[in-house]
Design an enzyme around this catalytic site. Structure first.
Site, mmCIF file in Angstrom:
data_model
loop_
_atom_site.group_PDB
_atom_site.id
_atom_site.type_symbol
_atom_site.label_atom_id
_atom_site.label_comp_id
_atom_site.label_asym_id
_atom_site.label_seq_id
_atom_site.Cartn_x
_atom_site.Cartn_y
_atom_site.Cartn_z
ATOM 1 N N ASP A 158 21.588 81.249 33.295
ATOM 2 C CA ASP A 158 22.257 82.365 33.099
ATOM 3 C C ASP A 158 22.830 82.389 31.471
ATOM 4 O O ASP A 158 23.984 82.684 30.999
ATOM 5 C CB ASP A 158 23.600 82.737 34.019
ATOM 6 C CG ASP A 158 24.050 84.293 33.757
ATOM 7 O OD1 ASP A 158 23.142 85.208 33.277
ATOM 8 O OD2 ASP A 158 25.144 84.545 34.210
ATOM 9 N N LYS A 160 22.827 83.599 27.827
ATOM 10 C CA LYS A 160 23.117 84.881 26.920
ATOM 11 C C LYS A 160 24.282 84.771 26.245
ATOM 12 O O LYS A 160 25.220 83.794 26.182
ATOM 13 C CB LYS A 160 23.341 85.849 27.927
ATOM 14 C CG LYS A 160 24.520 85.688 29.157
ATOM 15 C CD LYS A 160 24.888 86.837 30.120
ATOM 16 C CE LYS A 160 25.785 86.726 30.965
ATOM 17 N NZ LYS A 160 26.275 87.808 32.045
ATOM 18 N N ASN A 163 27.805 83.981 27.152
ATOM 19 C CA ASN A 163 28.012 82.540 27.629
ATOM 20 C C ASN A 163 28.097 81.549 26.724
ATOM 21 O O ASN A 163 28.059 80.364 26.857
ATOM 22 C CB ASN A 163 27.092 82.275 29.047
ATOM 23 C CG ASN A 163 27.641 83.218 30.233
ATOM 24 O OD1 ASN A 163 28.665 83.557 30.273
ATOM 25 N ND2 ASN A 163 26.484 83.237 31.027
ATOM 26 N N ASP A 176 30.210 78.770 31.414
ATOM 27 C CA ASP A 176 29.686 79.340 32.751
ATOM 28 C C ASP A 176 28.680 78.807 33.570
ATOM 29 O O ASP A 176 27.557 79.302 33.713
ATOM 30 C CB ASP A 176 29.210 80.968 32.424
ATOM 31 C CG ASP A 176 29.621 82.036 33.594
ATOM 32 O OD1 ASP A 176 29.840 81.437 34.578
ATOM 33 O OD2 ASP A 176 29.430 83.161 33.215
ATOM 34 N N THR A 216 21.127 87.274 34.578
ATOM 35 C CA THR A 216 21.375 88.666 33.881
ATOM 36 C C THR A 216 20.134 89.223 33.849
ATOM 37 O O THR A 216 19.071 88.794 33.344
ATOM 38 C CB THR A 216 22.239 88.471 33.076
ATOM 39 O OG1 THR A 216 23.338 87.721 33.286
ATOM 40 C CG2 THR A 216 22.770 89.627 32.291
#
Ligand code: ATP
Length: 320
Positions: A158, A160, A163, A176, A216
């Site tokens: 994840d 991005k 994070n 995260d 995401t």
């Protein structure tokens, strides 16, 4: 309840015993060892609070999770994954370090590196776009950190700009790990990187497969949508999305109905040609054809970066 406490750090306290001898005692840190300050942010299942160690005065961010809420929402598994991955990734400057974990009747506490610079997304929004120099600097720190976690057998899944946190000197700290995948048989830190292939999910051994859908929408790799399998190269897809976003100010793909995601990347005039070449080699549908970490490091876009510990001693460039 199965709140494991493996790997929890302890502090050493020097005490003088009844005979006047100095003895060292291992003391597990607890809520009373910290003074709590302002709230730094809120997540769906957590509140992150500024805190100082009463003894050392060192500053931390403490993530507080409500046990009842986590059990009710069936998130126990993710909390344990976050703790287990962070305990595996303790010796790299690009990872938010987990120092201690403890609990009281109501809550779980994760004592973490304080990231005063906030989220990379927030910084990007304030600047609207980054220039090539800033993109190179932040991109290099993110890539070096991905390289480290992959070598330790962790796929983030994840990645991005939300994070990617920034510390007091505006250096990257990735966070995260609740949806990360821990691979069996992690590679030793001293193992040569050149032997790591960029495996297609079909070539990935069963235990290396990560089969649940997480992530995401904007950054999710095509292989995760089609065969629900993430591999290390899925993090490099997300890395390509991040490089694009830093330079363009928005992610390359729009979310929405995931099935309608068309994998066409539009580069506006003014997008630097060398960066475009890198992004195009990362946003490749077949994960086996995607550029591998060693090749990304050698790509012309990263010319001038001295990979390894030295890059973490560099001063962050002025944002522009
Ligand atoms: P969700 O659980 O809904 O996905 P999240 O992952 O952002 O949200 P948290 O990890 O609890 O939830 O973080 C909540 C907020 O606190 C975030 O906005 C983040 O920017 C901030 N934060 C998290 N960790 C730190 C840290 N180590 N230092 C400073 N701020 C932090």
């Amino acid at each position: 309840e199965d709140w494991q406490d493996r790997g929890a750090a302890v502090s050493v306290r020097q005490e003088v015993d009844a005979n006047g001898h100095t003895v060292s005692r291992f003391v597990k840190k607890g809520v009373r060892d910290f003074s709590f300050g302002n709230t730094l942010g809120e997540g769906s299942y957590s509140t992150v609070v500024f805190a100082t160690d009463r003894q050392t005065l060192k500053e931390y961010a403490i993530k507080i999770l409500d046990k009842r809420h986590i059990i009710k929402e069936k998130k126990v598994k993710y909390v344990n994954i976050e703790k287990d991955t962070l305990n595996r990734l303790t010796d790299h400057p690009g990872i938010v370090r987990l120092y201690y974990t403890f609990q009281d009747e109501r809550s779980l506490y994760f004592v973490l590196d304080l990231c005063k610079g906030g989220e990379l997304l927030g910084v990007l929004k304030r600047m609207s776009t980054f220039d090539e120099e800033c993109t190179r600097f932040y991109g290099a720190q993110i890539l070096d950190t991905i390289d480290y976690m992959h070598k330790r057998g962790v796929i983030h899944r994840d990645l991005k700009p939300e994070n990617v946190l920034l510390d007091h000197q505006m250096h990257v700290k990735i966070t995260d790990f609740g949806t990360a995948k821990i691979l069996k048989a992690p590679r030793r830190p001293d193992e040569s990187t050149s032997s790591i292939p960029n495996m297609d999910s079909s070539e990935v051994p069963e235990e290396e497969r990560a089969s649940s859908f997480v992530g995401t929408a904007e950054y999710v790799s095509p292989e995760l949508l089609t065969d629900k399998n993430a591999c290390k190269a899925s993090d490099l897809w997300a890395f390509g999305c991040i490089i694009y976003q830093l330079l363009a100010g928005r992610p390359p793909f729009k979310a929405g109905n995931e099935r309608s995601l068309a994998w066409i990347t539009i580069f506006l005039i003014g997008f630097p040609a060398v960066a475009r070449d890198l992004v195009e080699r990362l946003l490749v549908l077949d994960p086996a054809q995607r550029l591998q970490i060693e090749h990304i490091k050698n790509h012309e876009f990263f010319d001038g970066i001295s990979w390894g510990t030295d890059m973490w001693k560099q001063k962050a460039p002025r944002l522009k």
